[in-house]
Design a protein around this motif. Structure first.
Motif, PDB file in Angstrom:
ATOM      1  N   ILE A  18      96.263  29.322  -5.472  1.00 28.21           N
ATOM      2  CA  ILE A  18      97.287  29.556  -6.495  1.00 28.21           C
ATOM      3  C   ILE A  18      96.510  29.774  -7.786  1.00 28.21           C
ATOM      4  N   LEU A  19      96.430  31.008  -8.221  1.00 33.88           N
ATOM      5  CA  LEU A  19      95.543  31.370  -9.333  1.00 33.88           C
ATOM      6  C   LEU A  19      95.798  30.501 -10.557  1.00 33.88           C
ATOM      7  N   GLY A  20      94.737  30.043 -11.127  1.00 33.56           N
ATOM      8  CA  GLY A  20      94.810  29.236 -12.339  1.00 33.56           C
ATOM      9  C   GLY A  20      94.935  27.762 -12.038  1.00 33.56           C
ATOM     10  N   ILE A  21      96.123  27.269 -12.061  1.00 34.49           N
ATOM     11  CA  ILE A  21      96.371  25.832 -11.946  1.00 34.49           C
ATOM     12  C   ILE A  21      96.104  25.302 -10.542  1.00 34.49           C
ATOM     13  N   THR A  49      89.691  33.167  -9.433  1.00 36.07           N
ATOM     14  CA  THR A  49      90.352  32.948 -10.716  1.00 36.07           C
ATOM     15  C   THR A  49      89.467  33.407 -11.868  1.00 36.07           C
ATOM     16  N   LEU A  50      88.179  33.046 -11.813  1.00 36.88           N
ATOM     17  CA  LEU A  50      87.255  33.462 -12.864  1.00 36.88           C
ATOM     18  C   LEU A  50      87.065  34.979 -12.876  1.00 36.88           C
ATOM     19  N   THR A  51      87.036  35.590 -11.701  1.00 41.73           N
ATOM     20  CA  THR A  51      86.924  37.044 -11.618  1.00 41.73           C
ATOM     21  C   THR A  51      88.154  37.711 -12.212  1.00 41.73           C
ATOM     22  N   PHE A  52      89.332  37.176 -11.890  1.00 38.43           N
ATOM     23  CA  PHE A  52      90.582  37.721 -12.411  1.00 38.43           C
ATOM     24  C   PHE A  52      90.622  37.649 -13.933  1.00 38.43           C
ATOM     25  N   ILE A  53      90.243  36.492 -14.472  1.00 34.12           N
ATOM     26  CA  ILE A  53      90.257  36.323 -15.933  1.00 34.12           C
ATOM     27  C   ILE A  53      89.218  37.240 -16.581  1.00 34.12           C
ATOM     28  N   SER A  54      88.022  37.296 -16.029  1.00 35.22           N
ATOM     29  CA  SER A  54      86.962  38.125 -16.596  1.00 35.22           C
ATOM     30  C   SER A  54      87.334  39.605 -16.594  1.00 35.22           C
ATOM     31  N   LEU A  55      87.792  40.087 -15.447  1.00 37.34           N
ATOM     32  CA  LEU A  55      88.191  41.495 -15.380  1.00 37.34           C
ATOM     33  C   LEU A  55      89.390  41.773 -16.284  1.00 37.34           C
ATOM     34  N   GLY A  56      90.306  40.820 -16.338  1.00 39.50           N
ATOM     35  CA  GLY A  56      91.474  40.985 -17.205  1.00 39.50           C
ATOM     36  C   GLY A  56      91.100  41.092 -18.666  1.00 39.50           C
TER      37      GLY A  56
END
Length: 109
Positions: A18-21, A49-56
């Motif tokens: 569950i991405l994030g939390i 999650t870190l990949t999602f945030i970084s790419l985002g």
């Protein structure tokens, strides 16, 4: 890995995607009785999650669907692969980045 260890850590492993939390919830669920299966998937989930945030953060500078759509598809495919692996009780790393997640996040429960 033993079948009873996989069954014991399956809920924690699925929660970690569950991405994030979800990663933090799974880490607290796995804090007392360390389960190797759950730890593997926690590292995969945290890496995603870190990949999602970084790419985002990088892609948010561009206001183009042609640039952001592939990122969403890429993250969704990796996430689908990871959560499917957790549900099946397998410890297969996500394609392309999974082995790096295991190496870089080795200290995470």
């Amino acid at each position: 890995m033993k079948n009873n260890a996989i069954e014991a850590g399956k809920t924690t492993a699925i929660t970690s995607y569950i991405l994030g939390i979800g990663v933090f919830i799974a880490m607290s669920m796995n804090s007392e009785d360390k389960n190797a299966f759950a730890s593997f998937h926690i590292r995969q989930g945290l890496g995603l999650t870190l990949t999602f945030i970084s790419l985002g953060l990088i892609i948010s500078n561009f206001d183009s669907l042609m640039i952001s759509a592939p990122m969403w598809i890429f993250v969704f495919v990796l996430w689908s692969y990871g959560i499917t692996s957790a549900i099946k009780g397998e410890t297969k790393p996500v394609p392309l980045l999974g082995n790096y997640y295991q190496k870089w996040l080795i200290n995470i429960s």
